[in-house]
Scaffold this motif. Structure first.
Motif, short mmCIF file in Angstrom:
data_model
loop_
_atom_site.label_atom_id
_atom_site.label_comp_id
_atom_site.label_asym_id
_atom_site.label_seq_id
_atom_site.Cartn_x
_atom_site.Cartn_y
_atom_site.Cartn_z
N UNK A 1 0.31 5.79 -2.90
CA UNK A 1 0.92 6.70 -1.91
C UNK A 1 2.23 7.29 -2.44
N UNK A 2 2.41 8.58 -2.22
CA UNK A 2 3.54 9.29 -2.79
C UNK A 2 4.86 9.06 -2.06
N UNK A 3 4.80 8.45 -0.86
CA UNK A 3 6.03 8.31 -0.09
C UNK A 3 7.05 7.44 -0.82
N UNK A 4 6.58 6.64 -1.77
CA UNK A 4 7.50 5.82 -2.57
C UNK A 4 8.52 6.70 -3.30
N UNK A 5 8.09 7.90 -3.67
CA UNK A 5 8.92 8.79 -4.48
C UNK A 5 9.42 10.02 -3.73
N UNK A 6 8.67 10.46 -2.72
CA UNK A 6 9.09 11.66 -1.99
C UNK A 6 8.37 11.73 -0.64
N UNK A 7 9.13 12.08 0.37
CA UNK A 7 8.56 12.43 1.68
C UNK A 7 9.28 13.68 2.16
N UNK A 8 8.53 14.73 2.44
CA UNK A 8 9.14 15.94 2.97
C UNK A 8 9.68 15.66 4.37
N UNK A 9 10.92 16.08 4.65
CA UNK A 9 11.51 15.82 5.98
C UNK A 9 10.64 16.33 7.13
N UNK B 1 7.50 16.12 7.53
CA UNK B 1 6.38 15.24 7.89
C UNK B 1 6.78 13.77 7.88
N UNK B 2 8.08 13.50 7.77
CA UNK B 2 8.54 12.11 7.65
C UNK B 2 8.14 11.25 8.85
N UNK B 3 8.08 11.86 10.03
CA UNK B 3 7.73 11.10 11.24
C UNK B 3 6.23 10.98 11.45
N UNK B 4 5.46 11.65 10.63
CA UNK B 4 3.99 11.63 10.77
C UNK B 4 3.44 10.49 9.91
N UNK B 5 2.74 9.52 10.51
CA UNK B 5 2.24 8.37 9.74
C UNK B 5 1.28 8.78 8.61
N UNK B 6 0.72 9.97 8.70
CA UNK B 6 -0.19 10.42 7.64
C UNK B 6 0.53 10.63 6.32
N UNK B 7 1.87 10.79 6.37
CA UNK B 7 2.63 10.96 5.13
C UNK B 7 2.56 9.70 4.27
N UNK B 8 2.27 8.56 4.88
CA UNK B 8 2.15 7.30 4.14
C UNK B 8 0.81 7.17 3.43
#
Length: 347
Positions: A102-110, A112-119
């Protein structure tokens, strides 16, 4: 601006010739006449045979009154995406990046940060256009990024996905995408005319002007920040070197190469996306890997055929440059070009 391989490929069915079924493409004077009839200011062609770049030809003008040189530099729009894909897959092959992490380790766009699908979002999802993102966030009324579906559940071509991946890569490695590409691809392949940005390595005197359908020139934008999905600057010869390296699987492990050429998701018209390229299944076990670019003043497309080791590069610098695709495909790829066209003209 809408940048999508789908829009490029749908336009393959349009051909304006000069009063014959198939233009004679071996005679330079006839080619120049044909290009004028189709309002194509500049055409760059690269032909791959036996796994080698055997022919590079550039016709027309760099700008009005100035003939285009052999090493003309084109903005090839979304043909940036296969380069980004190969940078990433090379890192995967080196064990420095993971396709399914999962890419959230390195980047999460603000956005979609609150959307669990970003994980859930991974590199595999992005390179196969299953991120769930729209092509570009500005297409949303809110002008913000969102998920249209959960990653990995369906196909949606997305430039946003590639930009998301860029930011993750840059955060992990502490380098710009342009620097990573230079380290992993451009330098080793001697792609001296290729950059994501308009920097000192790009000779402005060789950058072709882009035009609209009325012959009006677009302003040449000198981007200083890499876009993983768009605006790559390159020459036919350089992009040919890149495609030859893809055919050879250079820098890729066997398993990563097989992932790249495997059907990851169905796209359109019976085609599929692998990792970084769209796949056309042809007769006798042959298949083509393809990508296109569509932008203001740029229409480009490439095909490589891994089994027969053939390929074709088409660069144009006008909004309706796709009008010449069909004739060139038929001329240079013969029956395989016919099969590609049959797929594009299917319902």
């Amino acid at each position: 601006m809408f940048k999508s391989i789908v829009s490029v490929c749908l336009c393959l069915v349009s051909l304006v010739s000069i009063g014959q079924d198939k233009p004679l493409l071996g005679n330079d004077a006839q080619i120049e006449q044909w290009l004028k009839a189709n309002s194509i200011p500049t055409l760059g062609l690269g032909v791959i045979k036996h796994g080698q770049l055997q022919q590079v030809r550039v016709f027309g003008e760099l700008e009005r009154g100035n003939a285009a040189p052999f090493n003309t530099i084109f903005n090839v729009a979304s043909l940036a995406k296969p380069i980004t894909a190969m940078v990433t897959l090379t890192l995967v092959s080196k064990g420095e990046w993971q396709l399914d992490e999962p890419l959230f380790t390195y980047w999460t766009d603000p956005d979609v940060a609150a959307d669990p699908r970003s994980k859930l979002l991974t590199t595999r999802h992005i390179l196969s256009h299953q991120s769930g993102f729209p092509n570009w966030r500005y297409m949303n009324e809110s002008n913000t990024l969102d998920f249209k579906f959960s990653p990995g559940t369906q196909y949606q071509y997305s430039g946003e996905g590639m930009e998301y991946l860029r930011k993750a890569l840059e955060n992990k490695f502490g380098k710009s995408l342009n620097a990573l590409a230079n380290d992993l691809i451009f330098t080793s392949l001697a792609m001296t005319d290729t950059q994501y940005v308009f920097n000192s390595q790009i000779d402005p005197a060789r950058v072709v002007q882009g035009y609209d359908t009325q012959g009006k020139a677009y302003e040449t934008i000198k981007h200083q920040t890499a876009n993983a999905a768009d605006d790559l600057l390159t020459s036919v010869a350089d992009y040919g070197k890149f495609l030859v390296s893809v055919l050879a699987g250079a820098g890729l492990s066997d398993s990563v190469y097989q992932d790249m050429i495997s059907h990851q998701v169905a796209s359109t018209k019976g085609k599929h996306f692998g990792l970084g390229f769209e796949i056309y299944d042809l007769a006798d076990g042959e298949y083509a890997l393809s990508h296109g670019g569509s932008d203001y003043g740029a229409q480009t497309i490439v095909f490589i055929l891994p089994k027969s080791k053939e390929g074709l590069i088409i660069f144009t610098n006008v909004d309706e440059g796709y009008k010449v695709y069909e004739a060139l495909l038929l001329h240079y790829l013969g029956k395989k070009g016919e099969q590609i066209m049959q797929i594009e003209m299917s319902e």
